[in-house]
Design a protein around this motif. Structure first.
Motif, PDB file in Angstrom:
ATOM      1  N   VAL A  13      47.519  39.880  24.435  1.00 27.12           N
ATOM      2  CA  VAL A  13      47.999  39.109  25.585  1.00 27.12           C
ATOM      3  C   VAL A  13      46.879  38.243  26.147  1.00 27.12           C
ATOM      4  N   VAL A  14      45.682  38.857  26.318  1.00 27.66           N
ATOM      5  CA  VAL A  14      44.549  38.108  26.847  1.00 27.66           C
ATOM      6  C   VAL A  14      44.165  36.974  25.909  1.00 27.66           C
ATOM      7  N   ALA A  15      44.157  37.270  24.593  1.00 25.14           N
ATOM      8  CA  ALA A  15      43.796  36.239  23.615  1.00 25.14           C
ATOM      9  C   ALA A  15      44.772  35.073  23.671  1.00 25.14           C
ATOM     10  N   ALA A  16      46.077  35.403  23.777  1.00 27.14           N
ATOM     11  CA  ALA A  16      47.088  34.355  23.841  1.00 27.14           C
ATOM     12  C   ALA A  16      46.940  33.523  25.106  1.00 27.14           C
ATOM     13  N   ALA A  17      46.693  34.216  26.215  1.00 27.93           N
ATOM     14  CA  ALA A  17      46.533  33.513  27.480  1.00 27.93           C
ATOM     15  C   ALA A  17      45.315  32.608  27.439  1.00 27.93           C
ATOM     16  N   THR A  18      44.253  33.115  26.794  1.00 30.11           N
ATOM     17  CA  THR A  18      43.036  32.319  26.701  1.00 30.11           C
ATOM     18  C   THR A  18      43.279  31.063  25.891  1.00 30.11           C
ATOM     19  N   SER A  19      44.013  31.220  24.759  1.00 27.82           N
ATOM     20  CA  SER A  19      44.267  30.065  23.905  1.00 27.82           C
ATOM     21  C   SER A  19      45.117  29.023  24.619  1.00 27.82           C
ATOM     22  N   MET A  20      45.891  29.451  25.615  1.00 27.22           N
ATOM     23  CA  MET A  20      46.737  28.532  26.378  1.00 27.22           C
ATOM     24  C   MET A  20      46.002  27.965  27.600  1.00 27.22           C
ATOM     25  N   GLY A  21      44.747  28.406  27.755  1.00 27.02           N
ATOM     26  CA  GLY A  21      43.963  27.887  28.872  1.00 27.02           C
ATOM     27  C   GLY A  21      44.285  28.546  30.190  1.00 27.02           C
ATOM     28  N   LEU A  22      44.963  29.732  30.167  1.00 28.69           N
ATOM     29  CA  LEU A  22      45.352  30.387  31.418  1.00 28.69           C
ATOM     30  C   LEU A  22      44.254  31.280  31.971  1.00 28.69           C
ATOM     31  N   VAL A  23      43.398  31.799  31.114  1.00 33.83           N
ATOM     32  CA  VAL A  23      42.353  32.711  31.554  1.00 33.83           C
ATOM     33  C   VAL A  23      41.207  32.630  30.576  1.00 33.83           C
ATOM     34  N   SER A  24      40.037  32.948  31.039  1.00 36.45           N
ATOM     35  CA  SER A  24      38.891  32.997  30.135  1.00 36.45           C
ATOM     36  C   SER A  24      37.957  34.090  30.588  1.00 36.45           C
ATOM     37  N   VAL A  25      37.212  34.660  29.645  1.00 33.70           N
ATOM     38  CA  VAL A  25      36.249  35.698  29.968  1.00 33.70           C
ATOM     39  C   VAL A  25      35.189  35.138  30.913  1.00 33.70           C
ATOM     40  N   ALA A  26      34.812  33.900  30.666  1.00 33.57           N
ATOM     41  CA  ALA A  26      33.800  33.276  31.513  1.00 33.57           C
ATOM     42  C   ALA A  26      34.258  33.226  32.964  1.00 33.57           C
ATOM     43  N   GLN A  27      35.550  32.869  33.172  1.00 30.53           N
ATOM     44  CA  GLN A  27      36.078  32.818  34.531  1.00 30.53           C
ATOM     45  C   GLN A  27      36.093  34.205  35.158  1.00 30.53           C
ATOM     46  N   ALA A  28      36.479  35.219  34.361  1.00 23.72           N
ATOM     47  CA  ALA A  28      36.568  36.579  34.886  1.00 23.72           C
ATOM     48  C   ALA A  28      35.208  37.090  35.340  1.00 23.72           C
ATOM     49  N   GLN A  29      34.118  36.628  34.681  1.00 21.56           N
ATOM     50  CA  GLN A  29      32.786  37.113  34.983  1.00 21.56           C
ATOM     51  C   GLN A  29      31.974  36.118  35.816  1.00 21.56           C
ATOM     52  N   GLU A  30      32.629  35.073  36.316  1.00 19.50           N
ATOM     53  CA  GLU A  30      31.912  34.046  37.065  1.00 19.50           C
ATOM     54  C   GLU A  30      31.291  34.637  38.333  1.00 19.50           C
ATOM     55  N   ALA A  31      30.051  34.287  38.580  1.00 14.43           N
ATOM     56  CA  ALA A  31      29.345  34.808  39.749  1.00 14.43           C
ATOM     57  C   ALA A  31      29.959  34.264  41.033  1.00 14.43           C
ATOM     58  N   PRO A  32      30.084  35.095  42.058  1.00 12.04           N
ATOM     59  CA  PRO A  32      30.609  34.622  43.349  1.00 12.04           C
ATOM     60  C   PRO A  32      29.530  33.847  44.100  1.00 12.04           C
ATOM     61  N   GLU A  33      29.939  33.152  45.155  1.00  9.80           N
ATOM     62  CA  GLU A  33      28.965  32.434  45.975  1.00  9.80           C
ATOM     63  C   GLU A  33      28.076  33.412  46.744  1.00  9.80           C
ATOM     64  N   LYS A  34      28.659  34.568  47.116  1.00  7.81           N
ATOM     65  CA  LYS A  34      27.909  35.595  47.824  1.00  7.81           C
ATOM     66  C   LYS A  34      28.334  36.977  47.333  1.00  7.81           C
ATOM     67  N   PHE A  35      27.385  37.913  47.331  1.00  9.36           N
ATOM     68  CA  PHE A  35      27.709  39.310  47.073  1.00  9.36           C
ATOM     69  C   PHE A  35      27.957  39.945  48.435  1.00  9.36           C
ATOM     70  N   LYS A  36      29.205  40.294  48.700  1.00  8.18           N
ATOM     71  CA  LYS A  36      29.593  40.730  50.036  1.00  8.18           C
ATOM     72  C   LYS A  36      29.643  42.257  50.153  1.00  8.18           C
ATOM     73  N   ILE A  37      28.909  42.767  51.115  1.00  6.21           N
ATOM     74  CA  ILE A  37      28.907  44.202  51.423  1.00  6.21           C
ATOM     75  C   ILE A  37      29.607  44.401  52.759  1.00  6.21           C
ATOM     76  N   GLY A  38      30.616  45.241  52.772  1.00  9.38           N
ATOM     77  CA  GLY A  38      31.301  45.585  54.015  1.00  9.38           C
ATOM     78  C   GLY A  38      30.739  46.879  54.570  1.00  9.38           C
ATOM     79  N   GLY A  39      30.057  46.804  55.702  1.00  7.86           N
ATOM     80  CA  GLY A  39      29.471  47.991  56.308  1.00  7.86           C
ATOM     81  C   GLY A  39      30.325  48.518  57.439  1.00  7.86           C
ATOM     82  N   VAL A  40      30.805  49.753  57.291  1.00  8.23           N
ATOM     83  CA  VAL A  40      31.617  50.393  58.330  1.00  8.23           C
ATOM     84  C   VAL A  40      30.859  51.618  58.813  1.00  8.23           C
ATOM     85  N   THR A  41      30.399  51.572  60.048  1.00 12.30           N
ATOM     86  CA  THR A  41      29.616  52.689  60.565  1.00 12.30           C
ATOM     87  C   THR A  41      29.785  52.779  62.075  1.00 12.30           C
ATOM     88  N   ALA A  42      29.303  53.867  62.652  1.00 14.64           N
ATOM     89  CA  ALA A  42      29.371  54.033  64.104  1.00 14.64           C
ATOM     90  C   ALA A  42      28.262  53.216  64.749  1.00 14.64           C
TER      91      ALA A  42
END
Length: 398
Positions: A13-42
């Motif tokens: 399925v992934v291979a077929a989607a990739t060949s159709m230009g719907l998804v790519s491994v590169a897109q899945a692993q693309e670095a975000p603009e920021k690494f976001k940490i959510g801190g929940v504490t008292a």
């Protein structure tokens, strides 16, 4: 369908989607603009002091990496859970919806357990560095939650070892009316009764209790040799201040699984002298990693790091190092790597993450509040015993 069949089907399925230009491994692993940490504490209420120290520890862990991971800026958004599980869930939900790559927290075990259920459902990594309830790390509990700090069982074992060492035969216990501390006292009480130690009294006080005078009076009039405190944060400060008014420590040995650190001693004053406690971290631990952290912390804040600061720094540094080493932006890859990791350079000595329950096995420290010698605070903790991990943790079931 077999697991291989499901894998093959998914791959096609992934291979077929990739060949159709719907998804790519590169897109899945693309670095975000920021690494976001959510801190929940008292950040308010009885555990607010602990939560603020946690923020400081995390800050040092991030700054020593120049604020980046895999070249991406790290952003931390902090939320106050007010030591309320429902609020913790609400704040965590908000942080996840805003794109947090992981959740850090909380102080209260009740809040942490609530967060844990949510992060498991949403498949978001969850790092715990202070909450000690044993239910947080049980075999099969959550793939996404990890604890790098002590659990209640190891702390209770240290408190019991101290009771035996001091040959305390009569105990009065004061427990915060909170599930984690109640569970700890239940275990300890059973151990005591099995070994002929008499429980001459026990009281359960609500979190944030402001008046311990009647309890202190009962303890003073009792024939207890030891006073076991199953509480932490501002509750300990309030109790010890009121106990010092009648010089309770002169006639009773005051101790508990995790009641004392330098922050508590400073808040209480001389009434904290002689209190014995398990330590989740202490700045005097003698190893290169801890010296580096203490120097950085002192330079920034003008004081030595407290217990929750040290644990927060240690856990966050460990986590960020593992994520960096994966060179991946796949959260599942982070999880797999962390659950099989060893922290050789922990500020507390070697820590090993147990794949069976995501609890870090580690040494346990026990200490006493003593008068400090400059540059140490006027009151500080002196480490009096170090328990090896084989004495504190049961082996994972095979």
């Amino acid at each position: 369908m077999s697991s291989f069949g499901r894998w093959l089907s998914k791959g096609l399925v992934v291979a077929a989607a990739t060949s159709m230009g719907l998804v790519s491994v590169a897109q899945a692993q693309e670095a975000p603009e920021k690494f976001k940490i959510g801190g929940v504490t008292a950040l308010s209420g009885p555990y607010g002091l602990l939560g603020e120290d946690m923020r400081r520890g995390v800050q040092i862990a991030i700054e020593e990496r120049d604020g980046k991971i895999m070249g991406v800026p790290i952003e931390v958004v902090w939320e106050d859970d007010e030591t309320k599980p429902q609020t913790a869930v609400q704040k965590t939900t908000k942080l996840i919806s805003e794109g947090s790559h992981m959740i850090f927290g909380a102080v209260s075990s009740a809040s942490t357990l609530a967060i844990m259920n949510l992060t498991k459902q949403r498949k978001i990594p969850h790092l715990v560095t202070i909450s000690a309830d044993d239910k947080i790390t049980v075999p099969g509990g959550s793939r996404y939650t990890f604890r790098t700090s002590n659990n209640l069982d190891m702390e209770n074992r240290m408190a019991w070892a101290y009771t035996e060492e001091k040959q305390i035969k009569k105990i009065y216990a004061v427990t915060a009316d909170y599930q984690a501390t109640r569970d700890g006292w239940t275990w300890f009480k059973k151990k005591a009764e099995e070994n002929g130690v008499e429980i001459v009294g026990e009281d359960f006080a609500p979190l944030g209790n402001r008046d311990y005078s009647s309890i202190v009076d009962k303890i003073t009039k009792s024939d207890a040799e030891g006073v076991a405190l199953f509480m932490t944060g501002s509750d300990v400060v309030t109790f010890l201040k009121q106990a010092s008014q009648v010089n309770l420590s002169e006639s009773k040995i005051i101790f508990g699984p995790v009641v004392a650190d330098d922050t508590m001693a400073e808040a209480v004053g001389t009434g904290a002298l002689g209190v014995n406690s398990g330590l989740r971290y202490h700045y005097t631990t003698d190893n290169p990693a801890n010296k580096k952290f203490v120097d950085a912390y002192y330079k920034k804040f003008g004081e030595f790091p407290a217990m929750t600061a040290g644990e927060a720094y240690d856990g966050m540094s460990w986590w960020l190092d593992i994520v960096e080493a994966t060179k991946s932006w796949d959260k599942e890859v982070w999880i797999d790597a962390f659950e099989n990791s060893v922290r050789e350079n922990s500020v507390e000595g070697k820590k090993t993450m147990r794949p069976c329950d995501h609890q870090a096995s580690q040494p346990g420290y026990w200490g006493e509040v003593v008068e400090g010698t400059p540059p140490a605070p006027a009151l500080t903790m002196k480490i009096t015993n170090v328990f090896t991990e084989d004495k504190l943790f049961k082996a994972c079931a095979q």
